[in-house]
Scaffold this active site. Structure first.
Site, mmCIF file in Angstrom:
data_model
loop_
_atom_site.group_PDB
_atom_site.id
_atom_site.type_symbol
_atom_site.label_atom_id
_atom_site.label_comp_id
_atom_site.label_asym_id
_atom_site.label_seq_id
_atom_site.Cartn_x
_atom_site.Cartn_y
_atom_site.Cartn_z
ATOM 1 N N ARG A 90 0.881 -1.119 0.025
ATOM 2 C CA ARG A 90 0.165 0.027 -0.109
ATOM 3 C C ARG A 90 0.876 1.399 0.014
ATOM 4 O O ARG A 90 0.502 2.265 -0.718
ATOM 5 C CB ARG A 90 -0.918 0.005 1.235
ATOM 6 C CG ARG A 90 -1.746 1.266 1.363
ATOM 7 C CD ARG A 90 -2.708 1.189 2.589
ATOM 8 N NE ARG A 90 -3.479 2.618 2.745
ATOM 9 C CZ ARG A 90 -4.513 2.649 3.298
ATOM 10 N NH1 ARG A 90 -4.607 1.718 4.441
ATOM 11 N NH2 ARG A 90 -5.066 3.727 3.452
ATOM 12 N N ASN A 144 -10.594 -4.445 -1.453
ATOM 13 C CA ASN A 144 -10.613 -3.502 -2.562
ATOM 14 C C ASN A 144 -9.509 -3.935 -3.547
ATOM 15 O O ASN A 144 -8.549 -4.506 -3.381
ATOM 16 C CB ASN A 144 -9.902 -2.124 -2.031
ATOM 17 C CG ASN A 144 -10.995 -1.427 -1.277
ATOM 18 O OD1 ASN A 144 -12.157 -0.972 -1.796
ATOM 19 N ND2 ASN A 144 -10.665 -0.762 -0.003
ATOM 20 N N CYS A 164 -19.110 -2.181 0.587
ATOM 21 C CA CYS A 164 -18.296 -0.814 0.813
ATOM 22 C C CYS A 164 -19.198 -0.283 2.070
ATOM 23 O O CYS A 164 -20.095 -0.157 2.072
ATOM 24 C CB CYS A 164 -18.139 -0.172 -0.433
ATOM 25 S SG CYS A 164 -17.197 1.440 -0.235
ATOM 26 N N HIS A 194 -16.419 3.578 -4.919
ATOM 27 C CA HIS A 194 -15.430 4.518 -4.783
ATOM 28 C C HIS A 194 -15.668 5.795 -5.822
ATOM 29 O O HIS A 194 -14.783 6.474 -6.113
ATOM 30 C CB HIS A 194 -14.104 4.285 -4.635
ATOM 31 C CG HIS A 194 -13.670 3.298 -3.450
ATOM 32 N ND1 HIS A 194 -12.517 3.189 -3.001
ATOM 33 C CD2 HIS A 194 -14.617 3.030 -2.359
ATOM 34 C CE1 HIS A 194 -12.675 2.306 -1.720
ATOM 35 N NE2 HIS A 194 -13.864 2.329 -1.391
ATOM 36 N N TYR A 243 -14.423 9.992 -2.400
ATOM 37 C CA TYR A 243 -13.395 9.557 -3.309
ATOM 38 C C TYR A 243 -13.421 10.458 -4.436
ATOM 39 O O TYR A 243 -12.393 10.432 -5.387
ATOM 40 C CB TYR A 243 -13.563 8.075 -3.444
ATOM 41 C CG TYR A 243 -13.132 7.098 -2.521
ATOM 42 C CD1 TYR A 243 -11.886 6.570 -2.475
ATOM 43 C CD2 TYR A 243 -14.014 6.695 -1.429
ATOM 44 C CE1 TYR A 243 -11.328 5.983 -1.574
ATOM 45 C CE2 TYR A 243 -13.556 5.793 -0.580
ATOM 46 C CZ TYR A 243 -12.348 5.430 -0.496
ATOM 47 O OH TYR A 243 -11.801 4.564 0.287
#
Length: 420
Positions: A90, A144, A164, A194, A243
Site C-alpha cells: 500500500r 479493494n 463498501c 468509490h 473519493y
C-alpha cells in the site's frame, strides 16, 4: 450458521466481531472461523474475538486457522478482507504515482490498478477453493478495489456480492444531521465503487420524501467540510462520496500528499499500536483507536448483507456492488455498479435508477471502461494491457504519462506479478 473470514488477521476484524456480537438476533452466527497465514496476528485477534463475544454473552465459537480449505469447508458465507502485499505494498501504491504528478491512492488511479493486479488472481484462487469446499456459500467481498474484484468474481460464476462502507457512513452522518434514526434514511446512491453520488436522501424508504435539498440548505457547510470539497460544488444538487475529491480536486490532493506522511505509514503505525492493545488479555471490546483505522460501520453493513443473503429476517434494501444488468443503460450488463438493491437468498436485484445527469454518467462510463481494461490486465497480464488501462483512466489519459506509470507499477510489483 458458519461464517468464515479470509483475512481474519486484519486489524479490522474486531469491528466485524463486535457487529456479530451486538446483532446476533439479526445474524445468529454459531461458528466464526478466522483464516489468515499470519499466525501471530491471528492468535492475538482470535483471542480478542472470543473475549468480545463472551463479554456480550454471545454463544458462538471462534476458531482460527491458516488452512483455507478447512476453514471455509461447510461455511454459509465467506467474507474476503485481504490485502495482498500488506501495508508495504500500500505504501508503494501511494508513493510512486506522485513521482509522475498523479494521485497516490490504494484504490484510485495508478495505485488502485496496482492493487487490482495483485489482488484479482489471489481472490479468484480463493473463490475456486470456496466453491469446492462450500459450494452453496455466498462470498461477500470487502477487498479493494471492490468493484473490479466483484466483477472478476461474478465473471467467473461465483455467488458473490461486493460491499463498501461509504454508503452506510453517509447514511449515519445524514441521520445525525437530520436528527432521525439511521433506519429512516434511504439514499439514492448511484455509481461505481468509490465513485458514487447521493442524488436523493429519502425519509422512510425508497418512496419517501426527498429531503436532500433541505439537507444541503441547512447543513451544506458541514457536508462540504466533511468531504473536503468546496461548498459551491454542492450546488450541483448531489452529494459526492469523498473519493470524488481525487477527481474534483486532483491537483490539490497531489500537493497535499507530497507534503505529509502517507496514509499507509499512518495506518502501519496505528496497526502496531492496535496489535499491542489486542494482546492485552483484559481487553474485551473493540478499542476506541480502531475507529481511526477506517471501515466505520463495516460490521453493521456486513451483518445486514449476510442476514439478507442467508434468509435471516427476509429481504431488505441495501447498497451493494453487483451486476449492472441494464440498471444504468449506458453501461454494459456485466459492469459492476454500486446502487441500492433488494437483497434476499437469491442475491441482489438493483432498484430502478432515474436517468443519471450526463455530468455523472460520463465519468461513470469513463471509469467503468477503465475497470474493464484493468480486469483484463489482472486476468491476462502483460505490459501493453497495463498501459492501456492507465491510458483509459481519467486521472491519467496521456500516453507518455501512462508509459511512465506503467514502468513504475511493474518495477514495484514484480514479486506479486509472475508475468512482469
Amino acid at each position: 450458521m458458519k461464517l468464515a473470514v479470509v483475512g481474519g488477521g486484519s486489524t479490522y476484524t474486531p469491528e466485524l466481531v463486535d457487529g456479530f456480537a451486538r446483532m446476533r438476533d439479526t445474524l445468529p452466527v454459531t461458528e466464526l472461523v478466522l483464516i489468515d497465514p499470519a499466525a501471530e496476528r491471528l492468535e492475538l485477534i482470535g483471542g480478542l474475538a472470543r473475549r468480545i463475544l463472551a463479554r456480550q454473552g454471545h454463544p458462538g465459537t471462534v476458531t482460527t486457522t491458516s488452512d483455507l480449505d478447512a476453514g471455509v469447508a461447510g461455511a454459509d458465507a465467506v467474507l474476503l478482507q485481504l490485502r495482498v502485499g500488506g501495508q508495504a505494498a500500500r505504501l508503494q501504491d501511494e508513493t510512486w504515482p506522485l513521482e509522475c504528478g498523479c494521485v497516490g491512492q490504494e484504490t484510485t488511479g495508478a495505485g488502485g490498478l496496482a492493487k487490482a493486479l495483485r489482488t484479482v488472481p489471489v481472490v479468484l484462487d480463493i473463490a475456486e477453493r470456496v466453491r469446492r469446499s462450500a459450494p452453496d456459500a455466498w462470498i461477500i467481498d470487502f477487498t479493494n478495489p471492490v468493484g473490479i474484484v466483484t466483477r472478476a468474481l461474478l465473471g467467473a460464476g461465483h455467488k458473490a456480492v461486493g460491499l463498501c462502507n461509504v454508503a452506510i457512513g453517509l447514511q449515519r452522518k445524514f441521520a445525525a444531521l437530520l436528527d432521525v434514526a439511521p433506519a429512516e434514511v434511504h439514499l439514492d446512491h448511484v455509481g461505481l465503487n468509490h465513485l458514487t453520488w447521493e442524488t436523493g436522501v429519502r425519509l422512510g424508504g425508497p418512496d419517501g420524501t426527498d429531503v436532500l435539498p433541505r439537507l444541503l440548505a441547512d447543513h451544506g457547510d458541514a457536508v462540504a467540510a466533511d468531504l473536503r470539497l468546496p461548498r459551491a460544488l454542492l450546488g450541483l444538487g448531489v452529494v459526492p462520496s469523498y473519493y470524488l475529491r481525487y477527481f474534483y480536486a486532483h491537483d490539490e490532493v497531489v500537493r497535499e500528499l507530497g507534503e505529509k506522511p502517507s496514509r499507509a505509514a499512518e495506518v502501519a503505525a496505528m496497526e502496531k499500536e492496535l496489535l499491542a492493545l489486542y494482546g492485552d488479555p483484559a481487553l474485551d471490546e473493540k478499542p476506541a483507536l480502531l475507529a481511526k483505522r477506517g471501515g466505520a460501520f463495516y460490521s453493521e453493513a456486513a451483518v445486514d448483507l449476510a442476514a439478507a443473503l442467508l434468509g435471516g429476517g427476509g429481504p431488505s434494501v441495501q447498497v451493494v456492488n453487483t451486476r449492472n444488468d441494464g440498471t444504468l443503460p449506458f453501461l454494459p450488463d456485466d459492469a459492476v455498479i454500486e446502487v441500492q438493491a433488494r437483497v434476499d437468498g437469491s442475491g441482489p436485484v438493483p432498484l430502478p435508477v432515474p436517468r443519471l445527469d450526463p455530468l455523472f454518467a460520463g465519468l461513470t462510463a469513463h471509469v467503468s471502461a477503465y475497470e474493464d481494461l484493468a480486469l483484463d490486465a489482472a486476468l491476462r497480464g502483460g505490459r501493453e494491457r497495463v498501459s492501456k488501462a492507465l491510458l483509459a483512466h481519467p486521472l491519467v489519459g496521456q500516453y507518455d504519462l501512462a508509459q511512465g506509470l506503467t514502468d513504475r507499477l511493474l518495477a514495484h510489483n514484480k514479486e506479486h506479478l509472475p508475468w512482469a
